[in-house]
Design an enzyme around this catalytic site. Structure first.
Site, mmCIF file in Angstrom:
data_model
loop_
_atom_site.group_PDB
_atom_site.id
_atom_site.type_symbol
_atom_site.label_atom_id
_atom_site.label_comp_id
_atom_site.label_asym_id
_atom_site.label_seq_id
_atom_site.Cartn_x
_atom_site.Cartn_y
_atom_site.Cartn_z
ATOM 1 N N HIS A 162 -59.363 7.582 -25.342
ATOM 2 C CA HIS A 162 -60.153 6.679 -26.195
ATOM 3 C C HIS A 162 -60.882 5.620 -25.359
ATOM 4 O O HIS A 162 -61.924 5.109 -25.757
ATOM 5 C CB HIS A 162 -59.262 5.970 -27.218
ATOM 6 C CG HIS A 162 -58.528 6.926 -28.125
ATOM 7 N ND1 HIS A 162 -59.044 8.137 -28.499
ATOM 8 C CD2 HIS A 162 -57.320 6.840 -28.728
ATOM 9 C CE1 HIS A 162 -58.182 8.765 -29.291
ATOM 10 N NE2 HIS A 162 -57.129 8.000 -29.440
ATOM 11 N N CYS A 414 -50.103 11.620 -29.128
ATOM 12 C CA CYS A 414 -51.484 12.071 -28.846
ATOM 13 C C CYS A 414 -52.083 11.476 -27.580
ATOM 14 O O CYS A 414 -53.255 11.716 -27.272
ATOM 15 C CB CYS A 414 -52.399 11.763 -30.024
ATOM 16 S SG CYS A 414 -52.030 12.776 -31.460
ATOM 17 N N PHE A 415 -51.342 10.689 -26.842
ATOM 18 C CA PHE A 415 -51.775 10.178 -25.523
ATOM 19 C C PHE A 415 -53.139 9.477 -25.570
ATOM 20 O O PHE A 415 -53.932 9.571 -24.624
ATOM 21 C CB PHE A 415 -51.824 11.327 -24.491
ATOM 22 C CG PHE A 415 -50.766 12.365 -24.685
ATOM 23 C CD1 PHE A 415 -49.416 12.034 -24.550
ATOM 24 C CD2 PHE A 415 -51.093 13.670 -25.019
ATOM 25 C CE1 PHE A 415 -48.437 12.986 -24.756
ATOM 26 C CE2 PHE A 415 -50.108 14.626 -25.231
ATOM 27 C CZ PHE A 415 -48.782 14.287 -25.098
ATOM 28 N N CYS A 416 -53.420 8.777 -26.669
ATOM 29 C CA CYS A 416 -54.723 8.072 -26.818
ATOM 30 C C CYS A 416 -55.891 9.030 -26.624
ATOM 31 O O CYS A 416 -56.930 8.653 -26.049
ATOM 32 C CB CYS A 416 -54.845 6.898 -25.848
ATOM 33 S SG CYS A 416 -53.587 5.655 -26.065
ATOM 34 N N ALA A 417 -55.725 10.262 -27.074
ATOM 35 C CA ALA A 417 -56.824 11.231 -27.005
ATOM 36 C C ALA A 417 -56.750 12.065 -28.288
ATOM 37 O O ALA A 417 -56.615 13.284 -28.252
ATOM 38 C CB ALA A 417 -56.687 12.099 -25.759
#
Ligand code: PMP
Length: 522
Positions: A162, A414-417
């Site tokens: 993100h 979601c690992f900022c993705a």
């Protein structure tokens, strides 16, 4: 405000012309063998490798840290160097006393080392700010939007964090997400270069820059950033690279082999390259800042201030670093990168590649495990970041059980993705998943194992053994947990608790010191 008509920056800098492969600016020491030995010695020089935690079965275990893509552990060699340097600590804005002059010199040296680490010539500046890539990408999105307001499109990829997407949406305007290649196995690989070329052609007149990650924090897959820079430059656009994940794993060169493929901006996070507590880094062409008001103003960046006007220094990076800098962090980053550069990022890369190959092989053999992204190194190059799901248990429960029963630290969700993870899971479409698809069993996400140079095949074996146990006894593990039911997708153990305050408390640590004083003065 001064606005420049766009002239390709690589044409302004003929001095960037180099015809051989970029060689590291920090000269590796000794022989190849010496460097491998130094790497072996370095493996144990990190804070937190020996930390032990209680487990749910009543035993205690040394933790296995497999979450370096989030943050690496901190290098104690650099820490010792910084501790020695801090005997001279003073503010760099003081000028004439010894401490201030020494710290100013060291602060400059830290910038120089970072520039050398990424092979930056004098046409680039190294700016420290914030605590990671997020700060740098926001800064540069604002700078580039202001520099060329008529170019309101940014092209990025579907695999971005993100941090390499939202700043461009907020500050520049329109962000186009280019899809990824499917490898011969049908798995997501690097950015689809043909689709990217097509998008660049389509938006040529409006394209401000292409923003691309050097390596994915979800699949670990590596992108051809210099090829992308060349494509962007052909239509007068720039190339901004997010090196958050690649910095600790691959040799980096902003210049590349040829001026046409030189990167315009590269951002990295010290906390992901063994220097937690250090500032975020932006390496950018100096010319990009020409004539623009700095993003932040205050002390340390002005030549003259009157009550009704002020003159900002032309000096870079000073004009982009208002206020007292994070000196200990900058020195830590400088010492760490010098150390890695002297060992050689080629040696570190080769070592990690072997471990990654071993891990991909072993993890893919676990029953009912789905690996995400291209996972044959001969098909798509990748760093040591591996994501997967087990058929038998949701990712939140897997991550909790790895921690509680095996002392293994991994990341999940979601690992900022989010767009990328949803795409990999086939969970795209519509305005959002219905509520029943976002329960603890179905919350989109994955489990991620990621390596630092301290990880070994023993760590891989430990996580594979643990996963095999989870796969053999999913019902037993499921009975030990209950869903948090707070929309987070987290799972909580029914009887075992290890509250963080039981491990460490700042107030208790202070009291311990005070009691020590009392005891010695009694
Ligand atoms: N980009 C990528 C690829 C990342 O993995 C991360 C961190 N997870 C970031 C950007 C953001 O970095 P930071 O949190 O250090 O600002």
């Amino acid at each position: 405000m001064l606005q420049l008509r766009f002239v390709p920056f690589y044409l302004l800098h003929a001095s960037l012309m180099i015809d051989s492969a970029p060689s590291p600016r920090i000269e590796p020491f000794g022989t190849h063998n010496d460097r491998n030995e130094a790497l072996d010695a370095l493996r144990t020089e990190f804070d937190g490798l020996e930390t032990e935690y209680p487990l749910a079965d009543g035993s205690t275990a040394r933790r296995t840290y497999l979450d370096s893509a989030a943050s690496t552990l901190r290098c104690t060699v650099a820490d010792d160097i910084v501790r020695r340097a801090l005997r001279h600590y003073a503010n760099t804005h003081s000028q004439l006393h010894d401490g201030a002059r020494i710290m100013t010199h060291l602060y400059h040296q830290a910038h120089e080392i970072v520039g050398d680490f990424v092979d930056a010539s004098d046409d680039y500046t190294v700016v420290f700010g914030g605590s990671g890539v997020t700060a740098g990408l926001n800064r540069m999105a604002r700078v580039l939007a202001e520099r060329r307001p008529d170019r309101d499109v940014v092209i990025t990829t579907l695999m971005e964090h993100h941090a390499n997407d939202l700043p461009h949406r907020k500050h520049v305007g329109n962000v186009v997400h280019v899809p990824l290649e499917k490898d011969p196995d049908g798995d997501a690989g690097r950015v689809d270069v043909a689709a990217l070329q097509h998008a660049i052609g389509e938006y040529a007149d409006r394209l401000n820059y292409v923003a691309v990650t050097a390596a994915s924090n979800v699949t670990g897959v590596i992108n051809p950033v210099h090829e992308i820079a060349k494509m962007a430059h052909e239509v007068g656009a720039l190339c901004v690279v997010d090196a958050a994940q690649s910095a600790a794993h691959l040799p980096l060169s902003v210049q590349g082999h040829d001026p046409s493929e030189a990167l315009d901006v590269l951002c990295m996070s010290g906390h992901k390259i063994y220097a937690p507590g250090s500032p975020g880094v932006t390496v950018a062409r100096k010319a990009l800042f020409d004539g623009l008001e700095p993003q932040e103003v205050g002390g340390g960046i002005v030549d003259r201030v009157e009550t009704d006007r002020y003159e900002i220094t032309d000096a870079l990076p000073e004009r982009e670093e208002a206020g007292t800098p994070n000196l200990p962090g900058a020195l830590r980053l400088g010492a760490t990168l010098q150390l890695l550069g002297r060992i050689g990022m080629d040696v570190i890369e080769a070592d990690e590649r072997e471990l990654t190959q071993y891990a991909l092989q072993r993890i893919s053999e676990v029953d009912g495990l789905t690996l995400y992204g291209s996972h044959r190194l001969e098909v798509a190059d990748r760093i040591g970041v591996i994501t997967f799901n087990l058929e038998a248990l949701p990712h939140g429960l897997v991550a909790a059980a790895l921690n509680d029963y095996f002392g293994i630290a991994v990341r999940n969700e979601c690992f900022c993705a989010q767009p990328f993870v949803r795409d990999l899971l086939g969970r795209t479409g519509g305005d959002g998943a219905p509520a029943e698809e976002c329960g603890p069993e179905t919350q989109p996400g994955m489990v991620r194992v990621s390596f630092g140079l301290y990880n070994t095949t023993d760590d891989v074996d430990a996580v594979v053994d643990a996963l095999e146990d989870l796969v053999e006894r999913p019902d037993w593990y499921r009975k030990q947990y209950r869903p948090a039911m707070d929309g987070s997708g987290d799972w909580l153990h029914r009887s075992f608790e290890h509250p963080p305050e039981a491990s460490f408390s700042l107030t208790e640590a202070v009291d311990e010191w005070l009691q020590g004083v009392e005891a010695t003065t009694d």
